[in-house]
Structures are given as structure tokens and as C-alpha cells.
Design a protein around this motif. Structure first.
Motif, mmCIF file in Angstrom:
data_model
loop_
_atom_site.group_PDB
_atom_site.id
_atom_site.type_symbol
_atom_site.label_atom_id
_atom_site.label_comp_id
_atom_site.label_asym_id
_atom_site.label_seq_id
_atom_site.Cartn_x
_atom_site.Cartn_y
_atom_site.Cartn_z
ATOM 1 N N GLN A 1 95.771 25.902 28.596
ATOM 2 C CA GLN A 1 94.928 24.785 28.171
ATOM 3 C C GLN A 1 93.494 25.165 27.835
ATOM 4 O OE1 GLN A 1 96.743 22.325 27.617
ATOM 5 N NE2 GLN A 1 98.488 22.782 28.943
ATOM 6 N N ALA A 2 93.002 26.299 28.321
ATOM 7 C CA ALA A 2 91.569 26.592 28.247
ATOM 8 C C ALA A 2 91.014 26.545 26.832
ATOM 9 C CB ALA A 2 91.281 27.956 28.884
ATOM 10 N N GLU A 3 91.572 27.292 25.918
ATOM 11 C CA GLU A 3 90.971 27.404 24.589
ATOM 12 C C GLU A 3 91.102 26.129 23.763
ATOM 13 O OE1 GLU A 3 88.827 29.614 23.505
ATOM 14 O OE2 GLU A 3 88.996 30.331 25.564
ATOM 15 N N PRO A 4 92.290 25.500 23.673
ATOM 16 C CA PRO A 4 92.341 24.247 22.907
ATOM 17 C C PRO A 4 91.514 23.127 23.532
ATOM 18 C CG PRO A 4 94.450 24.694 23.963
ATOM 19 C CD PRO A 4 93.636 25.926 24.097
ATOM 20 N N LEU A 5 91.458 23.091 24.861
ATOM 21 C CA LEU A 5 90.627 22.083 25.516
ATOM 22 C C LEU A 5 89.153 22.348 25.225
ATOM 23 C CD1 LEU A 5 91.068 20.568 29.009
ATOM 24 C CD2 LEU A 5 88.863 21.512 28.397
ATOM 25 N N ARG A 6 88.759 23.592 25.246
ATOM 26 C CA ARG A 6 87.368 23.945 24.950
ATOM 27 C C ARG A 6 86.982 23.499 23.530
ATOM 28 N NH1 ARG A 6 84.145 27.798 26.976
ATOM 29 N NH2 ARG A 6 85.903 28.806 28.028
ATOM 30 N N ARG A 7 87.860 23.749 22.574
ATOM 31 C CA ARG A 7 87.554 23.362 21.182
ATOM 32 C C ARG A 7 87.406 21.849 21.056
ATOM 33 N NH1 ARG A 7 91.255 27.659 20.189
ATOM 34 N NH2 ARG A 7 93.004 26.201 19.962
ATOM 35 N N ALA A 8 88.260 21.104 21.766
ATOM 36 C CA ALA A 8 88.153 19.644 21.727
ATOM 37 C C ALA A 8 86.851 19.179 22.376
ATOM 38 C CB ALA A 8 89.354 19.008 22.417
ATOM 39 N N ALA A 9 86.482 19.804 23.488
ATOM 40 C CA ALA A 9 85.230 19.434 24.167
ATOM 41 C C ALA A 9 84.026 19.738 23.297
ATOM 42 C CB ALA A 9 85.127 20.168 25.503
ATOM 43 N N GLU A 10 84.086 20.810 22.546
ATOM 44 C CA GLU A 10 82.970 21.166 21.662
ATOM 45 C C GLU A 10 82.782 20.148 20.543
ATOM 46 O OE1 GLU A 10 84.091 25.098 20.534
ATOM 47 O OE2 GLU A 10 83.066 26.046 22.245
ATOM 48 N N THR A 11 83.830 19.408 20.224
ATOM 49 C CA THR A 11 83.719 18.365 19.195
ATOM 50 C C THR A 11 83.569 16.972 19.810
ATOM 51 O OG1 THR A 11 86.141 18.116 19.005
ATOM 52 C CG2 THR A 11 85.064 19.739 17.571
ATOM 53 N N GLY B 1 70.063 19.106 46.353
ATOM 54 C CA GLY B 1 69.910 17.695 46.036
ATOM 55 C C GLY B 1 70.563 17.243 44.745
ATOM 56 N N SER B 2 71.362 18.097 44.136
ATOM 57 C CA SER B 2 72.019 17.727 42.881
ATOM 58 C C SER B 2 73.471 17.345 43.131
ATOM 59 C CB SER B 2 71.968 18.891 41.883
ATOM 60 O OG SER B 2 72.847 19.938 42.283
ATOM 61 N N GLU B 3 74.006 16.530 42.239
ATOM 62 C CA GLU B 3 75.430 16.200 42.264
ATOM 63 C C GLU B 3 75.964 16.236 40.838
ATOM 64 O OE1 GLU B 3 78.091 16.055 43.592
ATOM 65 O OE2 GLU B 3 79.360 14.483 42.786
ATOM 66 N N GLY B 4 77.081 16.943 40.674
ATOM 67 C CA GLY B 4 77.764 16.961 39.392
ATOM 68 C C GLY B 4 77.083 17.828 38.359
ATOM 69 N N ALA B 5 77.758 17.940 37.223
ATOM 70 C CA ALA B 5 77.240 18.708 36.102
ATOM 71 C C ALA B 5 77.685 18.053 34.811
ATOM 72 C CB ALA B 5 77.743 20.159 36.157
ATOM 73 N N VAL B 6 76.819 18.105 33.798
ATOM 74 C CA VAL B 6 77.098 17.474 32.508
ATOM 75 C C VAL B 6 76.795 18.459 31.392
ATOM 76 C CG1 VAL B 6 76.528 15.570 30.956
ATOM 77 C CG2 VAL B 6 76.476 15.209 33.434
ATOM 78 N N TRP B 7 77.735 18.581 30.474
ATOM 79 C CA TRP B 7 77.533 19.335 29.227
ATOM 80 C C TRP B 7 78.251 18.579 28.127
ATOM 81 C CZ3 TRP B 7 81.417 21.750 26.227
ATOM 82 C CH2 TRP B 7 80.916 22.453 25.126
ATOM 83 N N GLN B 8 77.517 18.192 27.075
ATOM 84 C CA GLN B 8 78.073 17.338 26.024
ATOM 85 C C GLN B 8 78.714 16.107 26.677
ATOM 86 O OE1 GLN B 8 77.932 19.204 22.148
ATOM 87 N NE2 GLN B 8 79.955 19.920 22.720
ATOM 88 N N ASN B 9 79.998 15.836 26.383
ATOM 89 C CA ASN B 9 80.684 14.697 27.007
ATOM 90 C C ASN B 9 81.600 15.134 28.145
ATOM 91 O OD1 ASN B 9 79.454 12.879 25.282
ATOM 92 N ND2 ASN B 9 81.131 12.897 23.800
#
Length: 245
Positions: free
Chosen positions: A77-87, A180-188
Motif C-alpha cells: 500500500q505504501a507507494e500508491p497511498l503516498r501518491r494519493a496523499a500527495e494529490t 505538549g504536542s498531539e498528532g501530526a498534520v501534513w497536507q490532508n
């Protein structure tokens, strides 16, 4: 009529502390608005057209569950999921799913589970558990808003420069109990430790994810019609008040 395709990653292995309720919430809030949904379970070995997916969910699991699917996730799943996340595909990952989106999870026994590096984070396990109700102040859309959830993890996650935190911890431990941080966000793509399940307790956040998915599929002007969330928000406010005492 709108339609959203939702993918649920490893629903049998990664479904702990009610995480499946997030899928139920997303689909129900769509149904109330007459938005149809197509649900795709992503099982080990599945071949998925990730470009057709609008919103994906990856729940949490015990270390044993993560170990069962980690290699499959990286290989299939890594590469196709990555491409979808990038878009712009929307992806919410919780606890174990969040950890596997990072570079790696080093367990307290010394086993190194590979992640896919979609999020610039890494996780280091310990014998101490970070457990309890969690309250954060997050910032999206119209401004600062609170999120409530339940955390139970022995791994401490540390953010790199490629992501920003989902929010600031007001009560509980968050990513690692130290910064003091929670979670991480990159694009969506959003990772966090908030079980509970998260979205029924935070309908405003569920709608934020749905709007992101609809806007990617149908255009930036797509706005959700409001729902009567009086009961949900009352429950949310009760938890906020309890944790701020």
C-alpha cells in the motif's frame, strides 16, 4: 448527488477502543445529508485503486496487530497511498496506524517496525503507558477548536520538520508526554492518538474531514449543510469542562 469513497485500512487487525466508530460516524453524517458512500475494506494483500479513494481511515491496534500488518502495509500500500496523499486524499490515522505512517516504530523490546515515511515522525516505545482522557486545542478552518479523545500508548512519537502538530495538549499526554504536542498534520493527512472513538465525540472535526474530501473531489466551493449536533456538542463540552477542572 455527491458520493465519497472511503477506505478502511486493516479493519480486523487495527480496530481497538472503538476506532470502527469513526467509519460509522463518517458514513452516517454523509447519509443524513444524502451523500452516498462506498466503503472499501483494505485487507492484507488487497490491491486498491488509491486514486479513487476520497477519505481513508487507519485505526489503532496492539503491538501484535501492528506486527501482523506492518510488512503488508509497506509492501502493498505504501507507494500508491503516498501518491494519493500527495494529490490531497484525506487520511486519518490513530495510534498504531499513526505510528506506521511515520518512519519507524522502535518497540520497547527493541523490534523495529518499518513505517512508510508519509509523515515525518518516528516513535520510540517504553515500558510506561500514556493513558487517559485527552484534550487538545487544535487549529483549522475557522480557528482554534477543542478535540477530546482517549489515549493508551506506550510509544512516544516525535515530530520532524516536515509536519506540524494537530494541536496543543490541554489535558493528558499527547504525542510523547514531554513537548505538549498531539498528532501530526501534513497536507490532508492527520495522525493522532485520540481513540474513543474520536469522531462521534467531535462532530466538527468529522465534518472538517468530510469537507476536505468533498472539496478535493468536487471543487473548493463544496460546503456541507449543517446538522443538528446539539447533543453531540453538549457531550463534547461536558468532557472539556471535566478535563479543565
Amino acid at each position: 448527488m455527491y458520493n465519497l469513497t472511503i477506505a478502511h485500512l486493516y479493519p480486523e487487525q487495527m480496530n481497538i477502543y472503538g476506532d470502527r466508530g469513526n467509519i460509522i460516524t463518517l458514513r452516517q453524517r454523509c447519509a443524513w445529508r444524502e451523500i452516498t458512500t462506498t466503503l472499501i475494506p483494505v485487507m492484507p494483500g488487497s490491491s486498491i485503486d488509491w486514486q479513487s479513494v476520497d477519505l481513508a481511515f487507519f485505526g489503532g491496534g496492539q503491538d501484535s496487530g501492528q506486527a501482523l500488518i506492518a510488512a503488508d502495509f509497506v509492501e502493498h500500500q505504501a507507494e500508491p497511498l503516498r501518491r494519493a496523499a500527495e494529490t490531497g486524499m484525506v487520511l486519518l490515522a490513530i495510534c498504531g496506524g499513526y505510528q506506521l505512517l511515520g518512519h519507524y516504530f522502535l518497540t520497547h523490546t527493541g523490534e523495529k517496525l518499518p513505517g512508510i515515511g508519509l509523515l515525518d515522525v518516528h516513535t520510540v516505545g517504553s515500558t510506561q503507558r500514556l493513558i487517559g482522557n485527552l484534550l487538545i486545542e487544535a487549529n483549522w478552518g475557522t480557528g482554534r477548536q477543542t478535540l477530546v479523545g482517549f489515549e493508551n500508548h506506550s510509544g512516544g512519537t516525535f515530530l520532524g520538520k516536515g509536519v506540524k502538530p494537530l494541536g496543543k495538549v490541554l489535558a493528558g499526554h499527547g504525542n510523547n508526554g514531554k513537548d505538549g504536542s498531539e498528532g501530526a498534520v501534513w497536507q490532508n493527512v492527520i495522525g493522532c492518538y485520540m481513540h474513543g472513538s474520536l469522531l462521534p465525540k467531535n462532530p466538527h472535526f468529522a465534518d472538517h474531514l468530510l469537507e476536505l474530501a468533498l472539496q478535493r473531489r468536487y471543487g473548493s466551493s463544496t460546503i456541507l449543510s449543517p446538522l443538528d449536533d446539539q447533543l453531540e456538542l453538549a457531550a463534547h463540552s461536558t468532557m472539556v469542562e471535566r478535563l479543565q477542572r
